[in-house]
Design a protein around this motif. Structure first.
Motif: not given
Length: 218
Positions: A79-87, A39-45, A105-112
């Protein structure tokens, strides 16, 4: 592109950004993603482009059987997301109503990896999160003193650019981590640090800078 849930991808691009979202497809949702309260929002930068934000990206982690790892996303806040974000697959993101989670930008989370945002959590550019990580900006149970004053409010977490958070780390409310730092495996981090380019390691009050003048590469 493999392992994409095309129905969810199309539906939520339209849900958040209308026809422009359907044309551009900035959000890619992979298989095994559970979307709870959206129900929230995602803002893309920056300029909207295909696949700039991905939920449930497959990660080749030998320690996990990815057939059984599910990604859970709950966005009641923003959620505010820049480019190349991997969850990545197996991650769990919860953003409460009124809270803001910023992923650089270039955020990367791996497993768990679990991020629970009750107020404000921000990541700069180029951050890498390893596995079995917990980051939360609240205690989620209120504590009161003898005068019935609330003594454990939520506090912002600020993580700078190019920060590597190693496996099994817990980051608690009120933490500030400067640019180009590495958080040692199994650390429990709380408090504000000011030196850039350091390795920070330890538990709670014993968490400290253990090495200076370092840099790292993904």
């Amino acid at each position: 592109m493999k392992n994409i849930n095309y129905f969810k991808t199309l539906y939520y691009n339209f849900h958040f950004w209308g026809l422009k979202g359907l044309r551009k497809l900035p959000l890619i949702i992979h298989s095994g993603v559970v979307l709870k309260d959206m129900s929230g929002k995602i803002t893309l930068m920056g300029d909207m482009r295909r696949g700039m934000l991905r939920f449930g990206s497959p990660e080749p982690l030998a320690t996990f059987d990815m057939r059984f790892e599910r990604t859970t996303i709950d966005i009641s806040g923003e959620m505010v997301a820049y480019d190349n974000v991997h969850i990545a697959q197996g991650s769990r993101i919860s953003i409460n109503e009124g809270a803001v989670l910023t992923l650089g930008k270039d955020f990367n989370s791996t497993g768990n990896c679990a991020i629970i945002c009750d107020k404000n959590i921000s990541f700069g550019e180029g951050c890498l999160l390893s596995w079995d990580i917990l980051i939360m900006d609240a205690d989620f149970h209120k504590i009161y003193d003898r005068n019935d004053e609330h003594i454990n409010p939520s506090k912002n977490i600020e993580i700078g650019d190019n920060v590597w958070i190693c496996c099994r780390v817990t980051i608690l409310k009120g933490t500030k981590i400067p640019n180009s730092c590495v958080i040692g495996a199994a650390s429990v981090v709380t408090g504000k640090y000011s030196e850039e380019g350091c390795i920070i390691s330890g538990n709670g009050n014993n968490c400290r800078v253990v090495k200076r003048n370092i840099h790292w590469r993904q």
